[in-house]
Scaffold this motif. Structure first.
Motif, mmCIF file in Angstrom:
data_model
loop_
_atom_site.group_PDB
_atom_site.id
_atom_site.type_symbol
_atom_site.label_atom_id
_atom_site.label_comp_id
_atom_site.label_asym_id
_atom_site.label_seq_id
_atom_site.Cartn_x
_atom_site.Cartn_y
_atom_site.Cartn_z
ATOM 1 N N VAL A 1 -9.675 15.571 4.799
ATOM 2 C CA VAL A 1 -9.114 14.922 6.042
ATOM 3 C C VAL A 1 -9.538 13.528 6.153
ATOM 4 N N VAL A 2 -10.807 12.869 5.450
ATOM 5 C CA VAL A 2 -11.245 11.582 5.517
ATOM 6 C C VAL A 2 -10.312 10.888 4.646
ATOM 7 N N THR A 3 -10.297 11.377 3.371
ATOM 8 C CA THR A 3 -9.629 10.600 2.309
ATOM 9 C C THR A 3 -7.917 10.366 2.905
ATOM 10 N N VAL A 4 -7.333 11.395 3.520
ATOM 11 C CA VAL A 4 -5.944 11.067 3.953
ATOM 12 C C VAL A 4 -6.154 10.007 5.279
ATOM 13 N N VAL A 5 -7.051 9.986 6.004
ATOM 14 C CA VAL A 5 -7.291 8.989 6.932
ATOM 15 C C VAL A 5 -7.280 7.496 6.428
ATOM 16 N N VAL A 6 -8.265 7.314 5.403
ATOM 17 C CA VAL A 6 -8.539 6.105 4.586
ATOM 18 C C VAL A 6 -6.938 5.564 4.144
ATOM 19 N N VAL A 7 -6.223 6.549 3.300
ATOM 20 C CA VAL A 7 -4.978 6.176 2.830
ATOM 21 C C VAL A 7 -3.964 6.019 4.144
ATOM 22 N N ALA A 8 -3.976 6.543 5.111
ATOM 23 C CA ALA A 8 -3.195 6.189 6.399
ATOM 24 C C ALA A 8 -3.469 5.052 6.696
ATOM 25 N N PHE A 9 -4.657 4.539 7.069
ATOM 26 C CA PHE A 9 -5.205 3.144 7.474
ATOM 27 C C PHE A 9 -4.835 1.970 6.541
ATOM 28 N N SER A 10 -4.793 2.566 5.341
ATOM 29 C CA SER A 10 -4.547 1.313 4.472
ATOM 30 C C SER A 10 -2.926 1.190 4.256
ATOM 31 N N ASN B 1 0.897 -1.057 0.110
ATOM 32 C CA ASN B 1 0.050 -0.130 -0.006
ATOM 33 C C ASN B 1 0.957 1.239 -0.105
ATOM 34 N N PHE B 2 1.859 1.273 0.566
ATOM 35 C CA PHE B 2 2.718 2.523 0.812
ATOM 36 C C PHE B 2 3.454 2.500 -0.505
ATOM 37 N N THR B 3 3.843 1.652 -1.248
ATOM 38 C CA THR B 3 4.788 1.809 -2.364
ATOM 39 C C THR B 3 3.732 2.158 -3.484
ATOM 40 N N ALA B 4 2.478 1.881 -3.441
ATOM 41 C CA ALA B 4 1.388 2.014 -4.383
ATOM 42 C C ALA B 4 1.211 3.715 -4.430
ATOM 43 N N ALA B 5 0.860 3.973 -3.128
ATOM 44 C CA ALA B 5 0.438 5.167 -2.742
ATOM 45 C C ALA B 5 1.464 6.213 -3.056
ATOM 46 N N PHE B 6 2.702 5.915 -2.836
ATOM 47 C CA PHE B 6 3.720 6.886 -2.984
ATOM 48 C C PHE B 6 4.092 7.042 -4.666
ATOM 49 N N ALA B 7 3.877 5.914 -5.337
ATOM 50 C CA ALA B 7 4.064 6.083 -6.777
ATOM 51 C C ALA B 7 2.861 6.878 -7.442
ATOM 52 N N VAL C 1 -5.291 -10.655 -6.397
ATOM 53 C CA VAL C 1 -5.277 -10.281 -5.003
ATOM 54 C C VAL C 1 -3.976 -9.241 -4.904
ATOM 55 N N THR C 2 -4.466 -8.171 -4.543
ATOM 56 C CA THR C 2 -3.413 -6.941 -4.252
ATOM 57 C C THR C 2 -3.619 -6.143 -3.262
ATOM 58 N N SER C 3 -2.819 -5.126 -2.924
ATOM 59 C CA SER C 3 -2.986 -3.861 -1.959
ATOM 60 C C SER C 3 -4.042 -3.193 -2.489
ATOM 61 N N TYR C 4 -4.977 -2.505 -1.390
ATOM 62 C CA TYR C 4 -6.014 -1.668 -1.741
ATOM 63 C C TYR C 4 -5.498 -0.409 -2.548
ATOM 64 N N MET C 5 -4.469 0.128 -2.100
ATOM 65 C CA MET C 5 -3.937 1.261 -2.732
ATOM 66 C C MET C 5 -3.143 1.094 -4.359
ATOM 67 N N ALA C 6 -3.340 -0.243 -4.575
ATOM 68 C CA ALA C 6 -2.804 -0.435 -6.230
ATOM 69 C C ALA C 6 -4.375 -0.693 -6.828
ATOM 70 N N THR C 7 -5.288 -0.555 -6.162
ATOM 71 C CA THR C 7 -6.705 -0.686 -7.215
ATOM 72 C C THR C 7 -6.980 0.808 -7.582
ATOM 73 N N VAL C 8 -7.967 0.736 -8.501
ATOM 74 C CA VAL C 8 -8.273 2.099 -8.935
ATOM 75 C C VAL C 8 -8.992 2.783 -8.003
ATOM 76 N N SER C 9 -9.713 2.233 -7.006
ATOM 77 C CA SER C 9 -10.256 3.134 -5.891
ATOM 78 C C SER C 9 -9.204 3.595 -4.886
ATOM 79 N N GLY C 10 -8.174 2.914 -4.732
ATOM 80 C CA GLY C 10 -6.954 3.321 -3.881
ATOM 81 C C GLY C 10 -6.394 4.583 -4.536
ATOM 82 N N LEU C 11 -5.954 4.287 -6.008
ATOM 83 C CA LEU C 11 -5.343 5.260 -6.401
ATOM 84 C C LEU C 11 -6.175 6.473 -6.681
#
Length: 301
Positions: free
Chosen positions: A200-209, A82-88, A150-160
């Motif tokens: 704020v809530v979007t950032v919290v969702v990313v932080a939880f992931s 999730n961290f690497t997908a979010a940072f990319a 099966v992959t990390s949430y942040m790598a999905t379209v919704s996570g990106l």
């Protein structure tokens, strides 16, 4: 920790397609800010932002490659995927912004008055800034979730999309503080509250992931994210209606740009930017809601 029976170093971190993309990211990023720092030069907030983007992305990419090559990421208490997908995704957005801003404000075809050498350095830096964006976009393309995978949430379209939504919100905030006169009406203050709450809530969702806290037994994270996305769509619909009315209707604001409004310091311009990106984020949340019906969360990858 991984089994100590295997190799301590992972060559796949630098030989896989994603690893090669990250090596190119480091090369292009380091080249871009080195050219600017050596001879190209930068000034004002725009130049500082570009230098920050290139140095920040370079530093984090070095950290990611180092952790994966030495397998130290297994010692970190975060969801590495999730961290690497979010940072990319974040780096892609930041690098494309810098790739547009730097040549727009600092590159010119003629040599006067900066000199031909400085001009050439700035053009070269702009080229590598564009290549940096391509390298990060390539990583996002390579690591995105595939159908049935099966992959990390942040790598999905919704996570990106969560990263893009937060980035667009930052653009809105930048326009708001640039003399947008949002405090003039209670209605426009409501719009600011909508932008702030959703950000704020979007950032919290990313932080939880990223921290791998999406599988808490007492908190239905997946259902909560879908409910929040639906609420964000409704909130942005209200802002998309209210903001243009109270900024561009002749009863409350001005339907046209005032003729005496100074360039770069005009409230009407800032209000227009906010309106445009309000609709952009509304569309992003709608697409996010549609995709969130088709995915399942993976708590720690």
């Amino acid at each position: 920790m991984e089994s100590t029976g295997g190799p301590y170093l992972s060559t796949a971190a630098v030989t896989s397609p994603v690893g090669i993309a990250r090596l190119l990211q480091m090369t292009f990023g380091c080249t871009a800010f080195s050219l600017v720092a050596h001879q190209g030069g930068f000034s004002a907030a725009y130049g500082t932002f570009c230098m920050f983007v290139w140095t920040f992305c370079f530093a984090v990419t070095v950290f990611i490659v180092t952790c994966e090559f030495t397998r130290l990421h297994s010692c970190l208490s975060i969801s590495w995927g999730n961290f690497t997908a979010a940072f990319a995704m974040l780096a892609t957005l930041m690098s494309v912004t810098a790739a547009v801003i730097y040549p727009l404000y600092f590159v010119q075809l003629g040599c006067y008055p900066i000199g031909c050498e400085v001009r050439d350095f700035r053009i070269a830096a702009s080229v590598f800034a564009g290549l940096l964006f391509v390298a990060y976009a390539t990583e996002v393309f390579l690591t995105r979730a595939k159908p049935g995978q099966v992959t990390s949430y942040m790598a999905t379209v919704s996570g990106l999309l969560k990263i893009v939504q937060a980035f667009v919100a930052c653009i809105i905030f930048g326009a708001l503080v640039n003399d947008s006169q949002y405090g003039k009406y209670v209605a426009t203050q409501w719009c600011v509250a909508v932008y702030s709450f959703c950000f704020v809530v979007t950032v919290v969702v990313v932080a939880f992931s990223v921290t791998g806290k999406t599988a808490l037994p007492w908190f239905p994270f997946e259902r909560s994210v879908v409910v929040y996305t639906f609420g964000a769509v409704l909130l942005y619909v209200s802002a998309a209606v209210i903001w243009p009315v109270f900024c561009f209707d002749s009863k409350y604001g001005s339907p046209r740009r005032p003729g005496l409004c100074a360039k770069g310091r005009c409230p009407w311009d800032s209000q227009l930017v906010v309106a445009i990106f309000t609709y952009v984020n509304l569309l992003l949340y709608v697409v996010d809601l549609a995709y969130s019906q088709r995915i399942r969360f993976v708590s720690h990858l």
